[in-house]
Design a protein around this motif. Structure first.
Motif, PDB file in Angstrom:
ATOM      1  N   THR A   1      -7.493 -25.531  40.650  1.00 49.88           N
ATOM      2  CA  THR A   1      -7.574 -24.970  41.998  1.00 49.88           C
ATOM      3  C   THR A   1      -8.959 -25.080  42.602  1.00 49.88           C
ATOM      4  OG1 THR A   1      -5.786 -23.421  41.512  1.00 49.88           O
ATOM      5  CG2 THR A   1      -7.230 -22.862  43.360  1.00 49.88           C
ATOM      6  N   TYR A   2      -9.983 -24.710  41.858  1.00 53.66           N
ATOM      7  CA  TYR A   2     -11.326 -24.602  42.425  1.00 53.66           C
ATOM      8  C   TYR A   2     -12.229 -25.810  42.166  1.00 53.66           C
ATOM      9  CZ  TYR A   2      -9.842 -19.854  43.190  1.00 53.66           C
ATOM     10  OH  TYR A   2      -9.145 -18.751  43.602  1.00 53.66           O
ATOM     11  N   PHE A   3     -11.941 -26.602  41.135  1.00 50.36           N
ATOM     12  CA  PHE A   3     -12.841 -27.695  40.771  1.00 50.36           C
ATOM     13  C   PHE A   3     -12.142 -29.054  40.712  1.00 50.36           C
ATOM     14  CE2 PHE A   3     -14.704 -23.764  39.305  1.00 50.36           C
ATOM     15  CZ  PHE A   3     -15.959 -23.853  39.860  1.00 50.36           C
ATOM     16  N   GLN A   4     -10.942 -29.141  41.252  1.00 52.53           N
ATOM     17  CA  GLN A   4     -10.167 -30.381  41.352  1.00 52.53           C
ATOM     18  C   GLN A   4      -9.932 -31.052  40.003  1.00 52.53           C
ATOM     19  OE1 GLN A   4     -13.088 -30.587  43.887  1.00 52.53           O
ATOM     20  NE2 GLN A   4     -11.781 -29.067  44.848  1.00 52.53           N
ATOM     21  N   GLY A   5      -9.810 -30.247  38.948  1.00 51.15           N
ATOM     22  CA  GLY A   5      -9.458 -30.802  37.641  1.00 51.15           C
ATOM     23  C   GLY A   5      -8.034 -31.335  37.663  1.00 51.15           C
ATOM     24  N   VAL A   6      -7.802 -32.426  36.968  1.00 49.67           N
ATOM     25  CA  VAL A   6      -6.465 -33.017  36.858  1.00 49.67           C
ATOM     26  C   VAL A   6      -6.059 -32.935  35.393  1.00 49.67           C
ATOM     27  CG1 VAL A   6      -5.073 -35.091  37.184  1.00 49.67           C
ATOM     28  CG2 VAL A   6      -6.911 -34.546  38.811  1.00 49.67           C
ATOM     29  N   ALA A   7      -5.056 -32.117  35.125  1.00 49.47           N
ATOM     30  CA  ALA A   7      -4.633 -31.881  33.742  1.00 49.47           C
ATOM     31  C   ALA A   7      -3.689 -32.964  33.258  1.00 49.47           C
ATOM     32  CB  ALA A   7      -3.944 -30.525  33.623  1.00 49.47           C
ATOM     33  N   GLY A   8      -3.891 -33.347  32.008  1.00 50.91           N
ATOM     34  CA  GLY A   8      -2.930 -34.213  31.345  1.00 50.91           C
ATOM     35  C   GLY A   8      -1.785 -33.368  30.817  1.00 50.91           C
TER      36      GLY A   8
ATOM     37  N   SER B   1       2.658 -28.008  16.309  1.00 54.87           N
ATOM     38  CA  SER B   1       3.554 -26.949  15.845  1.00 54.87           C
ATOM     39  C   SER B   1       3.160 -26.393  14.477  1.00 54.87           C
ATOM     40  CB  SER B   1       5.001 -27.439  15.823  1.00 54.87           C
ATOM     41  OG  SER B   1       5.115 -28.568  14.984  1.00 54.87           O
ATOM     42  N   LYS B   2       2.431 -27.163  13.698  1.00 46.71           N
ATOM     43  CA  LYS B   2       2.027 -26.702  12.363  1.00 46.71           C
ATOM     44  C   LYS B   2       1.128 -25.467  12.443  1.00 46.71           C
ATOM     45  CE  LYS B   2      -0.294 -28.180   8.151  1.00 46.71           C
ATOM     46  NZ  LYS B   2      -1.057 -29.248   7.508  1.00 46.71           N
ATOM     47  N   ASN B   3       0.157 -25.495  13.349  1.00 50.28           N
ATOM     48  CA  ASN B   3      -0.756 -24.350  13.453  1.00 50.28           C
ATOM     49  C   ASN B   3      -0.672 -23.624  14.802  1.00 50.28           C
ATOM     50  OD1 ASN B   3      -2.084 -26.172  15.064  1.00 50.28           O
ATOM     51  ND2 ASN B   3      -3.791 -26.475  13.663  1.00 50.28           N
ATOM     52  N   GLN B   4       0.339 -23.950  15.594  1.00 49.14           N
ATOM     53  CA  GLN B   4       0.551 -23.322  16.905  1.00 49.14           C
ATOM     54  C   GLN B   4      -0.687 -23.451  17.810  1.00 49.14           C
ATOM     55  OE1 GLN B   4       3.626 -22.258  18.078  1.00 49.14           O
ATOM     56  NE2 GLN B   4       4.110 -23.400  16.228  1.00 49.14           N
ATOM     57  N   PHE B   5      -1.251 -24.645  17.803  1.00 48.35           N
ATOM     58  CA  PHE B   5      -2.389 -24.981  18.652  1.00 48.35           C
ATOM     59  C   PHE B   5      -1.855 -25.639  19.923  1.00 48.35           C
ATOM     60  CE2 PHE B   5      -5.273 -28.382  20.053  1.00 48.35           C
ATOM     61  CZ  PHE B   5      -6.444 -27.681  20.264  1.00 48.35           C
ATOM     62  N   TYR B   6      -2.388 -25.221  21.071  1.00 45.47           N
ATOM     63  CA  TYR B   6      -2.026 -25.794  22.364  1.00 45.47           C
ATOM     64  C   TYR B   6      -3.313 -26.193  23.081  1.00 45.47           C
ATOM     65  CZ  TYR B   6       2.424 -23.402  21.637  1.00 45.47           C
ATOM     66  OH  TYR B   6       3.620 -22.955  21.123  1.00 45.47           O
ATOM     67  N   SER B   7      -3.241 -27.280  23.847  1.00 49.98           N
ATOM     68  CA  SER B   7      -4.419 -27.657  24.624  1.00 49.98           C
ATOM     69  C   SER B   7      -4.040 -28.515  25.822  1.00 49.98           C
ATOM     70  CB  SER B   7      -5.440 -28.403  23.764  1.00 49.98           C
ATOM     71  OG  SER B   7      -4.974 -29.691  23.432  1.00 49.98           O
ATOM     72  N   TYR B   8      -4.957 -28.543  26.771  1.00 54.34           N
ATOM     73  CA  TYR B   8      -4.919 -29.462  27.900  1.00 54.34           C
ATOM     74  C   TYR B   8      -6.279 -30.127  27.988  1.00 54.34           C
ATOM     75  CZ  TYR B   8      -0.826 -27.301  30.191  1.00 54.34           C
ATOM     76  OH  TYR B   8       0.420 -26.840  30.514  1.00 54.34           O
ATOM     77  N   PHE B   9      -6.295 -31.388  28.365  1.00 54.80           N
ATOM     78  CA  PHE B   9      -7.511 -32.052  28.799  1.00 54.80           C
ATOM     79  C   PHE B   9      -7.431 -32.140  30.316  1.00 54.80           C
ATOM     80  CE2 PHE B   9      -8.262 -33.606  24.488  1.00 54.80           C
ATOM     81  CZ  PHE B   9      -9.646 -33.575  24.434  1.00 54.80           C
ATOM     82  N   LEU B  10      -8.481 -31.691  30.993  1.00 47.82           N
ATOM     83  CA  LEU B  10      -8.599 -31.851  32.438  1.00 47.82           C
ATOM     84  C   LEU B  10      -9.704 -32.862  32.689  1.00 47.82           C
ATOM     85  CD1 LEU B  10      -7.803 -28.652  31.982  1.00 47.82           C
ATOM     86  CD2 LEU B  10      -7.976 -28.696  34.452  1.00 47.82           C
ATOM     87  N   ARG B  11      -9.442 -33.800  33.578  1.00 43.22           N
ATOM     88  CA  ARG B  11     -10.478 -34.771  33.925  1.00 43.22           C
ATOM     89  C   ARG B  11     -10.983 -34.464  35.330  1.00 43.22           C
ATOM     90  NH1 ARG B  11      -7.891 -38.385  37.130  1.00 43.22           N
ATOM     91  NH2 ARG B  11      -5.682 -38.632  36.725  1.00 43.22           N
ATOM     92  N   PHE B  12     -12.231 -34.855  35.543  1.00 45.29           N
ATOM     93  CA  PHE B  12     -12.915 -34.570  36.802  1.00 45.29           C
ATOM     94  C   PHE B  12     -13.539 -35.841  37.335  1.00 45.29           C
ATOM     95  CE2 PHE B  12     -12.739 -30.769  34.295  1.00 45.29           C
ATOM     96  CZ  PHE B  12     -12.339 -29.817  35.201  1.00 45.29           C
ATOM     97  N   GLU B  13     -13.812 -35.838  38.628  1.00 40.69           N
ATOM     98  CA  GLU B  13     -14.483 -36.975  39.254  1.00 40.69           C
ATOM     99  C   GLU B  13     -15.742 -37.298  38.457  1.00 40.69           C
ATOM    100  OE1 GLU B  13     -16.809 -37.843  43.403  1.00 40.69           O
ATOM    101  OE2 GLU B  13     -15.098 -36.481  43.460  1.00 40.69           O
ATOM    102  N   GLY B  14     -15.974 -38.542  38.193  1.00 38.23           N
ATOM    103  CA  GLY B  14     -17.139 -38.956  37.422  1.00 38.23           C
ATOM    104  C   GLY B  14     -16.838 -39.173  35.949  1.00 38.23           C
ATOM    105  N   GLY B  15     -15.668 -38.736  35.486  1.00 37.18           N
ATOM    106  CA  GLY B  15     -15.248 -39.060  34.133  1.00 37.18           C
ATOM    107  C   GLY B  15     -15.338 -37.968  33.093  1.00 37.18           C
ATOM    108  N   ALA B  16     -16.107 -36.920  33.325  1.00 37.41           N
ATOM    109  CA  ALA B  16     -16.198 -35.860  32.329  1.00 37.41           C
ATOM    110  C   ALA B  16     -14.858 -35.145  32.192  1.00 37.41           C
ATOM    111  CB  ALA B  16     -17.284 -34.861  32.702  1.00 37.41           C
TER     112      ALA B  16
END
Length: 129
Positions: free
Chosen positions: A22-29, A35-50
């Motif tokens: 919403t505030y920093f224009q991140g684009v989530a994958g 499922s083994k350790n119930q870990f969840y994540s998203y990578f968000l990318r930003f202008e410039g590649g970080a």
């Protein structure tokens, strides 16, 4: 060499993802789930590649640092908005939406125009012009 990504643990993955979109224009994958350790994540990318990795898993302890004080270790990361006017505008939007501003917009001694806001989990973000 470039900085590839920074990672943040959170208790509320969807809330934090929404904030950075919403505030920093991140684009989530796609959401990743181990499922083994119930870990969840998203990578968000930003202008410039970080990228920002947001991670959630049961059993991760709360951060014991005081979010209003400085401490050793990673203390903030910054988003460049392109101008002092954009810093003011985004800072005011975040304030009006109820987020905590811990550094009002100002010129720093090293030539940055910046403000500092806390994300929903209390991580410091510099907003620079």
């Amino acid at each position: 060499m470039k900085l590839e990504h920074i990672a943040i643990w959170t208790k509320d993955l969807e809330r934090l993802k929404s904030f950075y979109e919403t505030y920093f224009q991140g684009v989530a994958g796609e959401r990743y789930h181990n499922s083994k350790n119930q870990f969840y994540s998203y990578f968000l990318r930003f202008e410039g590649g970080a990228r920002l990795e947001l991670m959630q898993m049961a059993g991760i302890p709360e951060n014991r640092n005081d979010t209003f004080k400085q401490f050793l270790g990673l203390i903030h990361f910054a988003f460049a908005t392109g101008s002092p006017e954009n810093v003011n505008s985004l800072t005011n939007k975040l304030r009006s939406d109820g987020y905590t501003i811990v550094g009002e917009p100002r010129w720093t001694g090293d030539g940055y125009y910046e403000s500092v806001v806390l994300d929903p989990d209390g991580n410091r973000i510099e907003i620079v012009g």
